[in-house]
Scaffold this motif. Structure first.
Motif, PDB file in Angstrom:
ATOM      1  N   UNK A 113     -43.628 -45.479 -63.784  1.00 56.74           N
ATOM      2  CA  UNK A 113     -44.252 -45.220 -62.495  1.00 56.74           C
ATOM      3  C   UNK A 113     -45.386 -44.235 -62.645  1.00 56.74           C
ATOM      4  N   UNK A 114     -45.824 -43.687 -61.511  1.00 60.86           N
ATOM      5  CA  UNK A 114     -46.951 -42.756 -61.521  1.00 60.86           C
ATOM      6  C   UNK A 114     -46.526 -41.389 -62.054  1.00 60.86           C
ATOM      7  N   UNK A 115     -47.469 -40.681 -62.630  1.00 64.90           N
ATOM      8  CA  UNK A 115     -47.223 -39.340 -63.163  1.00 64.90           C
ATOM      9  C   UNK A 115     -46.835 -38.386 -62.035  1.00 64.90           C
ATOM     10  N   UNK A 116     -45.904 -37.478 -62.331  1.00 63.64           N
ATOM     11  CA  UNK A 116     -45.447 -36.449 -61.395  1.00 63.64           C
ATOM     12  C   UNK A 116     -44.887 -37.027 -60.101  1.00 63.64           C
ATOM     13  N   UNK A 117     -44.202 -38.162 -60.199  1.00 62.87           N
ATOM     14  CA  UNK A 117     -43.524 -38.742 -59.037  1.00 62.87           C
ATOM     15  C   UNK A 117     -42.199 -39.323 -59.490  1.00 62.87           C
ATOM     16  N   UNK A 118     -41.303 -39.472 -58.537  1.00 64.24           N
ATOM     17  CA  UNK A 118     -40.004 -40.055 -58.858  1.00 64.24           C
ATOM     18  C   UNK A 118     -40.187 -41.501 -59.303  1.00 64.24           C
ATOM     19  N   UNK A 119     -39.439 -41.904 -60.319  1.00 61.57           N
ATOM     20  CA  UNK A 119     -39.513 -43.270 -60.816  1.00 61.57           C
ATOM     21  C   UNK A 119     -38.621 -44.186 -60.002  1.00 61.57           C
ATOM     22  N   UNK A 120     -39.132 -44.634 -58.861  1.00 64.55           N
ATOM     23  CA  UNK A 120     -38.363 -45.515 -57.984  1.00 64.55           C
ATOM     24  C   UNK A 120     -38.765 -46.962 -58.247  1.00 64.55           C
ATOM     25  N   UNK A 121     -37.812 -47.863 -58.110  1.00 69.35           N
ATOM     26  CA  UNK A 121     -38.077 -49.277 -58.386  1.00 69.35           C
ATOM     27  C   UNK A 121     -37.463 -50.134 -57.289  1.00 69.35           C
ATOM     28  N   UNK A 122     -38.192 -51.151 -56.829  1.00 67.86           N
ATOM     29  CA  UNK A 122     -37.679 -52.103 -55.845  1.00 67.86           C
ATOM     30  C   UNK A 122     -37.523 -53.460 -56.518  1.00 67.86           C
ATOM     31  N   UNK A 123     -36.351 -54.042 -56.390  1.00 70.85           N
ATOM     32  CA  UNK A 123     -36.067 -55.316 -57.035  1.00 70.85           C
ATOM     33  C   UNK A 123     -35.451 -56.272 -56.030  1.00 70.85           C
ATOM     34  N   UNK A 124     -35.829 -57.548 -56.116  1.00 74.52           N
ATOM     35  CA  UNK A 124     -35.281 -58.586 -55.246  1.00 74.52           C
ATOM     36  C   UNK A 124     -34.337 -59.442 -56.071  1.00 74.52           C
ATOM     37  N   UNK A 125     -33.065 -59.389 -55.739  1.00 75.49           N
ATOM     38  CA  UNK A 125     -32.033 -60.091 -56.496  1.00 75.49           C
ATOM     39  C   UNK A 125     -31.622 -61.353 -55.744  1.00 75.49           C
TER      40      UNK A 125
END
Length: 222
Positions: A113-125
């Motif tokens: 993800x972006x620098x200095x940000x939380x590594x959040x991920x959205x996935x469609x299952x």
């Protein structure tokens, strides 16, 4: 024609399980989404038009925090089980209400993800079929406390009892004696008037159609 009451859904203390493990601490959003389309057939005349909706296909759209350090994290589960079929259960309110169950086909989430940000991920299952609605099981009341722990032997003290599963309460007892009156303020609050009785400890208990609370609030007459 009946006026249908409403109990609005607010996601609070949600439970989300993949198989035997729960992952609500890793997830900020979960939505079971139906997807369908309209199919139209047009004949040679203006009036020979027919439209029908396709059967819905479902997906489980989940936003989660990336965690690659914890061995059994949700990030690793999705990454290591691509293509596997896993039962998922969503309970929007952990303390009450129904839940939904569906088998999903695993797709890995994004990495990084972006620098200095939380590594959040959205996935469609992808989901196999429509989620199954499971009715919430009725349970006995649970008491967590009361705003007063003592009162006179003459009774008459108004006590605010806190807990859960109070909706539909049929009685409030101080020891073995029923409160002279009580009011269910909400599913988590009851106001009860203590009856007169001899000095001593008389724990407060609440009863509903399922049974009487096994947890109590301490209350003593003096």
């Amino acid at each position: 024609m009946a006026i249908v009451p409403v109990n609005p859904l607010i996601l609070k203390d949600v439970i989300l399980s993949f198989g035997a493990d729960e992952y609500q601490a890793s997830v900020s959003s979960v939505v079971f989404t139906p997807n369908s389309s309209l199919q139209t057939w047009q004949g040679l005349t203006a009036t020979s038009t027919h439209t029908a909706s396709t059967s819905a296909t479902w997906s489980a759209d989940i936003t989660h925090i990336q965690d690659w350090d914890t061995p059994n994290s949700l990030s690793r589960l999705l990454y290591e089980n691509e293509g596997a079929e896993i039962p998922v259960v969503l309970k929007p309110r952990s303390g009450s209400g129904p839940s939904f169950s569906v088998t999903i086909i695993v797709t890995p989430g994004a990495i990084g993800g972006a620098v200095n940000s939380w590594g959040e991920s959205t996935v469609s299952l992808g989901a196999k079929g429509r989620p199954v609605l499971l009715a919430g099981a009725a349970t006995i009341p649970v008491i967590t406390g009361a705003d007063k722990s003592t009162g006179p032997i003459a009774g008459g003290t108004l006590v605010e009892v806190s807990g859960s599963k109070f909706t539909g309460a049929t009685a409030v007892h101080f020891g073995t004696l029923a409160a002279t009156q009580f009011t269910v303020e909400s599913d988590g609050t009851i106001f009860a008037v203590a009856p007169a009785q001899a000095a001593g400890s008389k724990p407060i208990k609440v009863t509903n159609a399922v049974g009487q609370s096994t947890t109590t609030a301490p209350y003593s007459y003096a």
